[in-house]
Design an enzyme around this catalytic site. Structure first.
Site, mmCIF file in Angstrom:
data_model
loop_
_atom_site.group_PDB
_atom_site.id
_atom_site.type_symbol
_atom_site.label_atom_id
_atom_site.label_comp_id
_atom_site.label_asym_id
_atom_site.label_seq_id
_atom_site.Cartn_x
_atom_site.Cartn_y
_atom_site.Cartn_z
ATOM 1 N N ASN A 246 27.531 24.422 94.687
ATOM 2 C CA ASN A 246 27.877 23.128 93.968
ATOM 3 C C ASN A 246 26.574 22.558 93.496
ATOM 4 O OD1 ASN A 246 28.820 20.633 93.276
ATOM 5 N ND2 ASN A 246 29.217 19.898 95.359
ATOM 6 N N LYS B 260 26.287 20.266 91.908
ATOM 7 C CA LYS B 260 26.384 18.525 91.513
ATOM 8 C C LYS B 260 25.837 18.279 90.126
ATOM 9 C CE LYS B 260 25.865 18.079 96.615
ATOM 10 N NZ LYS B 260 26.150 17.230 97.926
ATOM 11 N N HIS C 142 36.126 16.718 96.565
ATOM 12 C CA HIS C 142 34.805 17.038 96.989
ATOM 13 C C HIS C 142 34.572 15.543 97.482
ATOM 14 C CE1 HIS C 142 30.653 16.871 97.481
ATOM 15 N NE2 HIS C 142 30.560 18.167 97.494
ATOM 16 N N GLU D 6 32.115 13.512 97.579
ATOM 17 C CA GLU D 6 31.655 12.595 96.491
ATOM 18 C C GLU D 6 32.641 12.050 95.533
ATOM 19 O OE1 GLU D 6 28.408 15.066 95.340
ATOM 20 O OE2 GLU D 6 27.845 15.084 97.669
ATOM 21 N N GLU E 292 34.230 20.423 104.684
ATOM 22 C CA GLU E 292 32.813 19.687 104.611
ATOM 23 C C GLU E 292 32.842 18.290 105.383
ATOM 24 O OE1 GLU E 292 30.869 21.287 100.950
ATOM 25 O OE2 GLU E 292 32.205 19.646 100.248
ATOM 26 N N GLY F 110 24.593 16.867 102.463
ATOM 27 C CA GLY F 110 23.137 16.433 101.838
ATOM 28 C C GLY F 110 22.359 15.599 102.954
ATOM 29 N N SER G 21 24.835 20.743 104.599
ATOM 30 C CA SER G 21 23.447 21.368 104.838
ATOM 31 C C SER G 21 23.396 22.642 105.418
ATOM 32 C CB SER G 21 23.066 20.346 105.864
ATOM 33 O OG SER G 21 23.050 19.002 105.169
HETATM 34 C C1 PEP Z 1 28.291 19.973 99.004
HETATM 35 O O1 PEP Z 1 27.989 19.231 98.018
HETATM 36 O O2 PEP Z 1 29.645 20.365 98.827
HETATM 37 C C2 PEP Z 1 27.448 20.290 99.929
HETATM 38 C C3 PEP Z 1 27.851 20.832 100.894
HETATM 39 O O3 PEP Z 1 26.105 19.726 100.004
HETATM 40 P P1 PEP Z 1 25.090 20.172 100.950
HETATM 41 O O4 PEP Z 1 24.844 21.501 101.029
HETATM 42 O O5 PEP Z 1 23.720 19.800 100.167
HETATM 43 O O6 PEP Z 1 25.053 19.374 102.071
#
Ligand code: PEP
Length: 252
Positions: A12, A14, A99, A101, A171, A177, A216
């Site tokens: 992803n 983003k 997601h 966000e 997630e 993040g 992460s």
């Molecule tokens: C994501 O945006 O779905 C995500 C898991 O981000 P990150 O790997 O940066 O934590």
């Protein structure tokens, strides 16, 4: 019932990587990552970068592309939005739905995730339905309730065959993040709850629905997470922006 699910590695991006940066990324990534048919790799670039990614992937049918969001309506006066039909026309075969966000920055509701999943299915897009609890919900022992609510709501408008074709991503919001990853045991515990819920909806076919972990993930921790019970793949944000790091994750 144990069942082998083909691993899914999804990136992803983003709001990172415009067309120029994406082309440079693919030059490095594709040189490092040869085609392989034992795993599913998906890139989710920004919508305006989709065409550049497809051009860069020419001849690499082993890598899928998707969009990070669609609008729930079929079409109309929704300035700035893209529909499922437009995403398909532009070459996407996958879409992220719900997601964290989208949920927590843009206020997307469970009802919208349900309508987006249904719209995706109507247009032949494979939806990756994202679920996950916030830190205060985890600390209040609400993880299971939150994840099940988001899961059941997101799938509520789908027929069983459409549920069988979906991908789930767990997630935890506190891990996205932040550099704070769920332990493999923590991830497995939630994935088992999701697996049981999927099997309640579609019987033993629920064992074949990929459940990804996201939050992460890095080249250093991906192998341990993939080895965890019921973890069938990963959804990766930050670490997917480095083409060599992403190649390492895809090789895990
Ligand atoms: C994501 O945006 O779905 C995500 C898991 O981000 P990150 O790997 O940066 O934590």
């Amino acid at each position: 019932m144990a069942m082998h699910v083909r691993p899914v590695l999804a990136a992803n991006w983003k709001m990172n990587n415009g067309p120029t940066a994406a082309a440079a990324f693919l030059d490095v990534f594709l040189a490092k990552h040869g085609a392989c048919d034992d795993r599913t790799i998906i890139l989710f670039p920004p919508a305006l970068t989709l065409a550049a990614v497809q051009a860069g992937l020419a001849g690499r049918a082993d890598i899928g592309v998707g969009v990070q969001n669609i609008h729930a309506e079929e079409k109309g006066a929704y300035t700035g939005e893209s529909s499922a039909a437009i995403a398909v026309d532009a070459g996407a075969t996958y879409v992220l739905v719900g997601h964290s966000e989208r949920r927590h920055v843009f206020g997307e509701t469970d009802d919208e995730t349900a309508r987006k999943c249904a719209r995706a299915v109507q247009h032949g897009l494979t939806a990756v339905l994202c679920v996950g609890e916030k830190i205060e919900q985890r600390e209040a022992s609400e993880t299971e309730a939150v994840v099940l609510r988001q899961l059941q709501a997101g799938l509520s408008a789908l027929a069983p065959d459409a549920i069988r074709a979906i991908i789930i991503a767990y997630e935890p919001v506190w891990a996205i993040g932040t550099g704070r990853t769920a332990t493999p045991d923590d991830a497995a515990a939630v994935h088992r709850v999701i697996r049981a819920a999927l099997c309640e909806l579609v019987g033993d076919d629920g064992h074949a629905i990929p459940i990804l972990y996201g939050g992460s993930v890095t080249p250093a921790n991906v192998a341990a997470l993939l080895a965890a019970d019921e973890v069938d793949g990963v959804l990766v944000g930050g670490a997917s922006l480095d083409p060599l790091g992403w190649a390492a994750i895809c090789a895990a």
